[in-house]
Design an enzyme around this catalytic site. Structure first.
Site, short mmCIF file in Angstrom:
data_model
loop_
_atom_site.label_atom_id
_atom_site.label_comp_id
_atom_site.label_asym_id
_atom_site.label_seq_id
_atom_site.Cartn_x
_atom_site.Cartn_y
_atom_site.Cartn_z
N SER A 130 0.85 -1.20 0.00
CA SER A 130 0.00 0.00 0.00
C SER A 130 0.89 1.24 0.00
O SER A 130 2.08 1.17 0.31
CB SER A 130 -0.96 -0.03 1.19
OG SER A 130 -0.26 -0.16 2.40
N TYR A 156 -11.15 -5.14 16.46
CA TYR A 156 -10.91 -5.70 15.13
C TYR A 156 -11.41 -7.15 15.13
O TYR A 156 -10.84 -8.00 15.83
CB TYR A 156 -9.40 -5.63 14.87
CG TYR A 156 -8.95 -5.97 13.48
CD1 TYR A 156 -8.56 -4.96 12.61
CD2 TYR A 156 -8.86 -7.28 13.04
CE1 TYR A 156 -8.11 -5.25 11.33
CE2 TYR A 156 -8.43 -7.58 11.77
CZ TYR A 156 -8.04 -6.55 10.92
OH TYR A 156 -7.60 -6.84 9.67
#
Ligand code: FAD
Length: 549
Positions: A203, A469
């Site tokens: 990324s 998460y």
């Protein structure tokens, strides 16, 4: 990057060096990990729609970046068609395409980006900025109904650290730089950016900014929104520039509007970001807690204390069992140590090993600072029945964290689905959200009548709350519609987030996957403001249409 999955072509996740994984998968999923039952369609069998690229647009793009940096190569177009959400992976593996970019262009400078955008707007085409392609929320796929030519603008050639202002600890960086290359360039001058998302290797800085990303060490360095000061963004009405000042009172923050804009306001070409000196000492310690609730409260107390840590992470009991199942084949000494530890935990500390939770806390700075912080955190951990188990598990976690993303492909190869959803919530209601989401996920799995599980960790701590998460996995109904079944479980989790006052995503952005819950998260007037912003900045709807709203 694989066109059908995560990461490099020659890298894949394996269970073979992890003796605990097969029994774990058999127990929680009823899955035999040796049984590879599904594979992506061969590239040669893909039916890729022909590019719709008018000659006039092609010529204008060639003028902008030269012919060498325009591609209508089918593989290039397929790689740029989607990101890496679960839906993206399933559809790519099946070879199901709606609108694939008609052309991929790779500008090398801001002037070239300006020329590309001008060509796109005057041809009434669509532009989709492309960083690393790691979007997990459907931020890259063009709408199926889009009839205009689609230009994917890959920022890969804008990859330089341009300047470091050492007195202000700021670096001017081009937006297309990938995580490792950014750290390499900064590291050569003794600096680090300190932003390490799990997708770090694949990324880019521009993608992080456009999705409001968060890295593992955000407790110390901040999220990308904290790290980003100045911005340069090429928009249809000119180049937007925000100054890299430490703070400002210039009305609603334009910098904040660009953060999380997912390509809808323009193409980010450059950012001026915080950098810090590489710390003298960096250590991640493993801890155990009797229960998840104990671990979460300990993290809350660390956040409320004067301690300064870089990572706070606690897994719930199931994720702890998963982590242990992921251990590489232990040595004889390792086995004996584990046995001794289990006996100690059960008989001396009264732990129930099925409820026990694994935690990591990271420390950075001078040797002295780290030693002091370890002692201060140690006292808090002890108050909540926790135990430090040293740096071994932390070293392993740190080394392996960038391999974990490959696991979704491993599961899909075996006919199972695994994905994540994450949120943030105030400390006072974190346990309510945890309970509600876990119940909603198991409810959805039960409704499908399939075998599955959900596990969770707290991954980033703040003054007022933390990120939770969740990872879920299940085996879809044989012959059923995998994507529809996935939607049922994913939607149940997302709905439980917003119903319980949490946000639809802490760091994975909105895209198309989460846009359904936006009004519940930011309220109808909030959505109306965003509509007005996008309409005002891009009246022709040329910029990544259909994302966020
Ligand atoms: C396995 C896995 C693990 C992940 N872990 C994390 C994590 O730990 N933390 C985290 O925050 N995220 C994580 N993500 C999500 C993803 O990596 C982030 O959203 C990341 O910030 C996207 O960056 P990218 O460069 O790949 O952008 P892309 O995926 O290429 O693009 C994402 C969006 O940003 C836009 N965009 C990209 N570059 C620009 C630019 N220069 N100008 C304008 N718009 C642009 C795109 O148009 C798109 O809307 C993970 C994803 C996966 C698949």
């Amino acid at each position: 990057m694989k066109w059908w999955g995560w990461g490099l072509e020659n890298v894949e996740f394996t269970h073979e060096d992890k003796p605990g994984l097969a029994p774990f998968a058999a127990e929680v999923l009823g899955l035999d990990v040796r049984d590879v039952t599904a594979a992506p369609i061969g590239f040669e069998n893909l039916r890729i729609p022909d590019p719709r690229l008018p000659d006039s647009l092609r010529v204008a793009l060639e003028d902008a970046v030269t012919e060498a940096f325009i591609s209508v190569d089918p593989l290039d177009r397929v790689v740029h068609a989607r990101g890496k959400s679960l839906r993206d992976l399933v559809l790519q593996r099946r070879g199901e395409f709606a609108r694939v970019p008609d052309v991929v262009v790779r500008p090398a400078s801001e002037d070239e980006v300006v020329a590309v955008l001008r060509a796109v707007v005057s041809a009434d085409a669509v532009v989709i900025p492309f960083g690393g392609g790691s979007s997990i929320s459907g931020s890259l796929e063009a709408p199926a109904t889009e009839t205009r030519p689609i230009v994917s603008v890959d920022l890969v050639r804008l990859d330089k650290v341009l300047e470091i202002d050492s007195s202000s600890r700021l670096a001017r960086v081009q937006a297309g730089v990938f995580g490792p290359h950014l750290e390499e360039q900064l590291g050569a001058q003794g600096y680090t950016f300190g932003h390490f998302p799990d997708s770090f290797t694949h990324s880019t800085l521009g993608g992080w900014i456009a999705t409001r990303s968060s890295g593992m060490q955000s407790d110390r360095y901040g999220d990308i929104a904290d790290l980003t000061r100045g911005l340069r963004v090429v928009t249809p009405s000119g180049t937007l520039v925000t100054r890299p000042v430490p703070s400002t009172s210039t009305g609603p923050s334009v910098r904040e509007m660009v953060l999380g804009s997912e390509g809808r306001l323009g193409i980010i070409t450059e950012a001026t970001v915080h950098v810090r000196r590489i710390p003298e000492c960096r250590v991640i310690l493993g801890y155990l807690f009797p229960t998840f609730a104990d671990g979460v409260v300990a993290m809350r107390d660390v956040a409320a204390s004067e301690c300064s840590v870089s990572v706070t992470r606690v897994s719930d009991a199931l994720e702890t069992q998963f982590s242990f199942a992921m251990r590489i084949r232990p040595t004889l000494v390792g086995k004996l140590q584990s046995k001794a530890l289990s006996i100690f935990l059960q008989h001396r500390l009264g732990y129930d090993l099925h409820q026990m939770c694994l935690s990591f806390i990271g420390y950075e700075g001078s040797e002295r600072h780290v030693a002091e912080q370890r002692r201060a955190v140690g006292r808090i951990v002890k108050r909540h029945g926790g135990l430090c188990i040293g740096s071994g598990p932390g070293v392993l976690y740190d080394q392996k964290k960038f391999d974990i993303p490959y696991i979704r492909d491993f599961l899909l190869d075996r006919g199972a689905v695994g994905d994540v959803s994450e949120t943030a919530m105030q400390w006072s209601r974190l346990s309510v959200v945890y309970d509600a989401v876990t119940a909603a996920a198991y409810g959805a799995i039960a409704e499908l009548g399939v075998q599955g599980y959900v596990m969770c960790h707290l991954s980033h701590s703040y003054h007022a709350g933390a990120c939770l998460y969740f990872t879920f996995a299940f085996r879809p109904t044989p012959g059923g519609d995998t994507v529809a079944e996935y939607d049922i479980v994913k939607s149940a989790i997302q709905q439980a987030f917003v119903d319980n006052g949490a946000t639809l995503s802490h760091h994975h952005a909105v895209g198309t996957e989460h846009s359904r819950w936006l009004a519940q998260d930011i309220s109808a007037p909030g959505v109306a403001m965003l509509e007005a912003l996008f309409e005002g900045a891009d009246p022709g709807k040329h910029l990544n249409p259909g994302k966020i709203l």
